[in-house]
Every structure is written in C-alpha cells, then in structure tokens.
Design a protein around this motif. Structure first.
Motif, PDB file in Angstrom:
ATOM      1  N   THR A 115     -22.285  11.250 -31.223  1.00  0.00           N
ATOM      2  CA  THR A 115     -22.524  12.481 -31.993  1.00  0.00           C
ATOM      3  C   THR A 115     -23.693  12.329 -32.955  1.00  0.00           C
ATOM      4  N   TRP A 122     -25.645  16.351 -43.886  1.00  0.00           N
ATOM      5  CA  TRP A 122     -26.773  17.210 -44.270  1.00  0.00           C
ATOM      6  C   TRP A 122     -27.810  16.536 -45.157  1.00  0.00           C
ATOM      7  N   ARG A 123     -27.396  15.581 -45.962  1.00  0.00           N
ATOM      8  CA  ARG A 123     -28.364  14.972 -46.885  1.00  0.00           C
ATOM      9  C   ARG A 123     -29.456  14.198 -46.148  1.00  0.00           C
ATOM     10  N   LEU A 130     -32.267  16.171 -37.266  1.00  0.00           N
ATOM     11  CA  LEU A 130     -30.939  16.242 -36.641  1.00  0.00           C
ATOM     12  C   LEU A 130     -30.185  17.471 -37.150  1.00  0.00           C
ATOM     13  N   THR A 131     -29.180  17.871 -36.405  1.00  0.00           N
ATOM     14  CA  THR A 131     -28.353  19.011 -36.818  1.00  0.00           C
ATOM     15  C   THR A 131     -27.519  18.621 -38.028  1.00  0.00           C
ATOM     16  N   ALA A 132     -27.565  19.464 -39.051  1.00  0.00           N
ATOM     17  CA  ALA A 132     -26.886  19.129 -40.306  1.00  0.00           C
ATOM     18  C   ALA A 132     -25.394  19.428 -40.226  1.00  0.00           C
ATOM     19  N   VAL A 133     -24.617  18.518 -40.734  1.00  0.00           N
ATOM     20  CA  VAL A 133     -23.160  18.672 -40.792  1.00  0.00           C
ATOM     21  C   VAL A 133     -22.745  18.672 -42.261  1.00  0.00           C
ATOM     22  N   SER A 134     -21.877  19.592 -42.616  1.00  0.00           N
ATOM     23  CA  SER A 134     -21.497  19.736 -44.023  1.00  0.00           C
ATOM     24  C   SER A 134     -20.539  18.638 -44.471  1.00  0.00           C
ATOM     25  N   ASP A 135     -20.459  18.476 -45.770  1.00  0.00           N
ATOM     26  CA  ASP A 135     -19.529  17.486 -46.329  1.00  0.00           C
ATOM     27  C   ASP A 135     -18.091  17.817 -45.938  1.00  0.00           C
ATOM     28  N   ALA A 136     -17.769  19.106 -45.940  1.00  0.00           N
ATOM     29  CA  ALA A 136     -16.396  19.504 -45.627  1.00  0.00           C
ATOM     30  C   ALA A 136     -16.041  19.127 -44.181  1.00  0.00           C
ATOM     31  N   VAL A 137     -16.980  19.336 -43.275  1.00  0.00           N
ATOM     32  CA  VAL A 137     -16.718  18.961 -41.877  1.00  0.00           C
ATOM     33  C   VAL A 137     -16.588  17.444 -41.755  1.00  0.00           C
TER      34      VAL A 137
END
Lengths: 266, 363
Positions: A115, A122-123, A130-137
């Motif tokens: 993955t 995101w940071r 790359l595709t950003a993923v949130s902290d919550a995810v």
C-alpha cells in the motif's frame, strides 16, 4: 462496555510483588536485558518473571478466549509458554501480580504492505507524489491491525487483571521493507501507529512504556548499537532490553505506588 | 389526413404506445425501455453524482466492468469503514455531487481554474472540506491536513477526468447553497453537515433549466478538451428531496427539481452524440411503477428498485466477462432480479449527505 479509568483502582488490597513480562518476540530482548542488568540495579521488591508467549504472527487472528474470570489461550505455543511462566494454562486475576505485555506496538507487518508504495500519511505524501492518507484513517488501520491484542487488553481490564504495555523498539535503518519505500514514510507510519495505540490505551487508563529515549536516533530509527544483529529484521538487543527493563521497573513501581495510594484512600 | 392514409404513428413500434408498452404490462416486465446509443462494455468508467449514483457505480463494479477508482481505500482499512471515509462510493472521494454547478466547479478546482474563498471550515475544533464536508467523519485534525488531503484528492480527480472513457453523472438536485462572494457551490448548506451558516456570506439557489444546461455544457466542453473521445452517461436520481429551502411544499419542490433535471438530461442527449441518457428516474418514479420501489418513507429507493433499474441497463450492456446479450428485440426480464418489496433494505448501502437535513426540521 465499561472500563476502569485507573488500573490501580482495583478492588484488591494485596501489594504487587510479582512482575510478569510476556509478549511477542521482542520479549527476548527484555529477557536478555534483564540478564545484563546488575543485581544491585534490580528492584528487589519485585519477583521478575520474563518469558515470551510466542511469535507475534498469531496476533493477527483471535488468539485468546475469555472464559468466565479467566482468559484461555487458543495458540498451542502460547499455552505452553504461559504455563511455563505461571504454572497454569490460563490468564487469571492475581492480586499480587502485575503483567507487562510486550505486544500491540509492532509496526513491521503493517509498514511492509505494498500500500505504501502508492499511498502515505499526509505529512509525507505530497512531496513524494503519493496519495495522502489522513491521520484518522491511519488510526483505524492501526487499531484494526492490533485489534486482537487490544481486545485482550479489554478482557484483562474487565477481569481486573493488572497490567501495562511495553512498546516494541523503533524501526531499524536496515529493516527490509525500507528498500522499497521512503524512510520518511516508514517512520511516519510507525509514529502514527504508535500514537493511535497509545491513545487507545490511554483512553482506557492503561499505561505503557515507550522505547527508551537513549535508544532512538534523531532520525527516529533505532540506534544501530541497540539492534539485535544486522540480518535480523526488526529486533533490538540485550543492551536495548536492559534500558527498557529499567523503565519497565520504574513504571511497575509507579503503578504499585498508585495502587497503594488508591487502597489507602478506600 | 383522412382515414386510410398513413401517418407518422402508423409506423411506430409497440413501445411507442402507452396501452401496449405500459398499460398491458406488468411493471416488472416492462421491456425495451432503454435503447443504448453506444456500448460501454470495453470502456473505463467513472461516476459521480447524487446519492443514487453510488448504486450505479457499485453495479458496474459487481458486473466486472472496468470501473475506475482513483482513490481506493488502503486495503488495510477495514471494509466496514470504507464508506464512512468516502472510499469506494464513487470514482474518487468527492462525496455527493448533487448539482451541475458543483460538478463544473469540481473540474475547475481540480484544474486550477477556480479557487474558492471558502477554503476550510472549522467546526468545534475540527476542520472540514466545504466541498465534501463529511468525507472524514470527525473532520480533520488541522487545516494543513485537510488541505493536503484535498490536494491529493484533486490530483486524483484530474487523473480520473483525463482517463475515463465514459463518465456517468447522476443529477440529484436543483437546489443548493452558494457563496455570495465567489459563487462557490456547496454540496450541503453551511451549518448543516459542517461550517457555520451566515446569511451575509451564503445564499440559496434553485438552479433553473438554463443555468443547469449551461453548467453541464461548460463541464462537458472542458472534459472533452482534456479527453477528446469521452462519452457521458446521464441519469436522474429518482430520490425525492429530503427538504426544500423554497417556500414550496417539498413534494412540489421535488417535482420542479426532477422535471428540470430530466429536461436538461434529455436536451443534452439531443444536443450531443457523445451523451447517453439512461431512464433510472422513470424506472423508479414513473406512475406505472406504483411507487413499489420506494421505502415506506416514499423517498429512499429499495435495493429491489436498484436491481430492477440496473437490470434494464445491463440487459443492454454486456459485462466484459459475460456472454453476449440476447438477440435484438428480445429483452431479458429485469424482474428476475427484483424483489417486490422494500424488504431488501438490509443490504442497502447509501451514503447520502442530504439526508442530514432531516434533523433540522420541526419535530
């Protein structure tokens, strides 16, 4: 489901005298570190018992089952090792025992997923394209990954089994998945994972021992002198375990102090 | 013309006559309702739109079509959490796109043509994207996080728009809320899903036929400019409004909204050879269907309804791995896939921000 907010708020009135350290393969470094610790540096008020349950690979499925006041292991090697450690096959409340659980903070399996070749927290995602993923995810992923161990902790809380959690060591610079991913991504995954699990435990009043500061390089990786061996994927050595066990003893003593304080206030 | 002479109706097929095509038919056995203009079987398909659009996207996926998802969920995220984070619903994480104005501005925002003044909304210490306010169920932890995730999202939207062969858009609403300052169109009224309502900053718009047609033409022209052979599949959601901001009764407002959208879709179909219209609206909401596919609240569409609608569609479009459809003029019976009640709600998955309006009405 209701949880106690402080472990020390147990109704038991006995003083903790036994510290049982158990968990995944990182427990080995703790045992080695304990052996390296001079006797005069050990806290004589604790009878320290250390033994790994077995491989952490079993943590990805349901590896225990609550049965009344006890917790039964569903993995053979866990039964064997736990019996060897405690003299009985099931985990039960004991007033004078405090468990130190070395599990649920190990990020290697999750960080090694493909993955992170296309996505990243995101940071660090933007500058790497790359595709950003949130902290919550990321938090959801961490809790899902550690789900069975977190469930075990809940089961222990419900049964007034006293425990705290020992974090696994930081990532090594020569860790194999780093060959296929940016170190920044790996470190950020590791950081967010630990943060999510820490928050989960804190919300339940479960305390934990993070890796000793002295073992962490400014980059965030495990300092090479604390790595087990060059060809080992992610384990720390006895020197690391010695420092961690010192912290473990301090935290155990603090939990016992909280327990005594709570009992005296009853 | 006198008796015995021919006239244009004389050569019309049975499907052109209400008595034979509808009145004499079980509504579950209506046939030949949809005749495609072109095939989608070998296309890469993308979709956006109102709540109903997610059923269309899912049906494409289930049938093995090449349905593009440019922002897939990380596989490690439990599948039960995907929809809550806007993953796997449409072809990108844009959430519900209810209006043509929103769709046009999505393109413009993705391509740097439009930078709305409403960049981020802070609600209770959490940050929300005004243009997809529920994409993160608890909002983002910081403005920086929200902006970074949106930048990544808009890059994915650019990729989607440039690479799809067919773009499916389901019209949902004519009603919407816009910024008075720059016209930015929001999927939800500020102050409902997120943000704070300020009458000095935001205003209600009930987009009319001309505006919607112009917005769609502007969107399609832009899409065609970056993706020359793109085709469009238009549908109209049969789902009535949850609430209207007009002074009309919500049923009357729904009628205006749906008939306006239906007219725009029909005219775009007439104007452009690259446009297909699929009558999902009619297959659920037309009178011969006797409202059988609506849930008891007469708003939500049952899974039986969705299956019937998609049955009509896929009777005309073979899935890539499936056998060819039956011979021309012989329609498979879509009702074979249909249950006759709304009891299939158990598997109803529907992420619909507009439904949040329900909480604001008087009790």
């Amino acid at each position: 489901m209701m949880f106690r907010t402080k472990q020390a708020a147990s109704s038991a009135s006995s003083r903790i005298t036994t510290l049982r350290v158990m968990g995944d393969s990182h427990t080995t470094a703790l045992a080695d570190g304990w052996d390296l610790m001079p006797v005069d540096k050990r806290d004589p008020s604790f009878d320290v018992q250390i033994r790994g349950l077995g491989s952490g690979k079993h943590f990805h499925r349901r590896y225990f089952e609550p049965t009344g006041p006890d917790i039964r292991w569903l993995v053979g090697e866990y039964v064997d090792n736990f019996t060897a450690l405690t003299g009985r096959p099931t985990l039960s409340p004991e007033d004078d025992v405090l468990y130190a659980m070395c599990m649920s903070f190990h990020t290697a399996f999750i960080a090694a997923k493909p993955t992170w070749r296309t996505s990243a927290p995101w940071r660090v995602a933007g500058k790497l394209g790359l595709t950003a993923v949130s902290d919550a995810v990321m938090g959801e992923i961490a809790r899902e990954y550690a789900r069975h161990s977190l469930d075990l902790f809940d089961a222990m809380l419900e049964r007034n089994i006293r425990f705290f959690v020992i974090c696994s060591p930081p990532i090594k610079t020569d860790w194999r998945p780093l060959q296929a991913m940016s170190p920044e991504v790996a470190l950020e995954i590791d950081r967010l994972f630990r943060e999510a699990i820490s928050q989960h435990l804190t919300a339940r009043g479960v305390q934990f021992a993070p890796p000793p500061r002295a073992t962490v390089a400014p980059s965030g990786f495990l300092k090479p002198e604390f790595a087990f061996a060059e060809d080992d994927p992610h384990h720390a050595n006895g020197a690391y375990g010695k420092l961690m066990m010192a912290d473990v003893l301090k935290l155990a003593a603090e939990i016992r102090r909280q327990q005594v304080q709570a009992q005296s206030g009853e | 013309m006198t008796k015995g002479e021919t006239n244009p109706y004389a050569s019309q097929p049975p499907r052109a006559f209400w008595s034979r095509a509808v009145a004499q038919c079980n509504p579950l056995e209506l046939a030949d309702v949809y005749r495609p203009r072109f095939s989608f079987s070998d296309d890469t398909i993308g979709a956006a739109g109102s709540c109903f659009a997610q059923h269309i996207g899912r049906a494409f996926r289930e049938r093995g079509f090449d349905f593009l998802d440019v922002e897939p969920a990380p596989p490690e995220l439990p599948s039960g959490k995907h929809a809550a984070y806007g993953y796997g619903i449409y072809s990108a994480r844009y959430g519900n796109v209810y209006s043509a104005r929103q769709l046009l501005q999505l393109f413009q925002r993705a391509h740097g043509e439009f930078k709305p003044k409403d960049e981020a909304w802070n609600t209770g210490g959490r940050w929300h994207d005004p243009f997809r306010p529920t994409i993160e169920p608890d909002g983002f932890s910081s403005r920086e996080e929200m902006l970074a995730i949106r930048e990544s999202h808009l890059a994915a939207v650019r990729k989607l728009f440039a690479s799809v062969d067919t773009f499916v858009f389901t019209f949902g609403l004519t009603e919407g809320w816009v910024s008075k300052e720059d016209g930015a169109a929001f999927p939800m009224c500020p102050g409902t899903a997120a943000g704070t309502f300020d009458a000095a900053k935001y205003e209600f718009r009930n987009f009319n036929y001309g505006e919607i047609l112009a917005d769609m033409r502007a969107f399609m022209e832009r899409m065609t400019a970056i993706n020359r052979s793109i085709k469009f599949l238009l549908t109209v959601s049969p789902v009535p409004l949850t609430a209207t901001a007009t002074q009309d009764h919500v049923m009357v407002a729904t009628s205006y909204s749906k008939s306006t959208l239906r007219a725009v879709a029909g005219d775009l179909y007439s104007l452009y050879d690259s446009v297909e219209y699929f009558p999902s609206y009619e297959l659920v909401a037309a009178t011969p269907m006797k409202a059988m596919f609506f849930a008891p609240n007469m708003r939500e569409v049952s899974m039986a309804g969705v299956r019937t609608v998609m049955g009509h569609f896929f009777s005309q479009h073979k899935a890539p791995q499936q056998a060819p459809p039956v011979a021309d003029g012989v329609q498979p019976s879509p009702h074979l896939h249909a249950a006759t009640t709304a009891s299939a709600e158990a598997d109803h998955f529907d992420v619909c921000d507009e439904r949040l309006l329900e909480r604001w009405g008087p009790r």
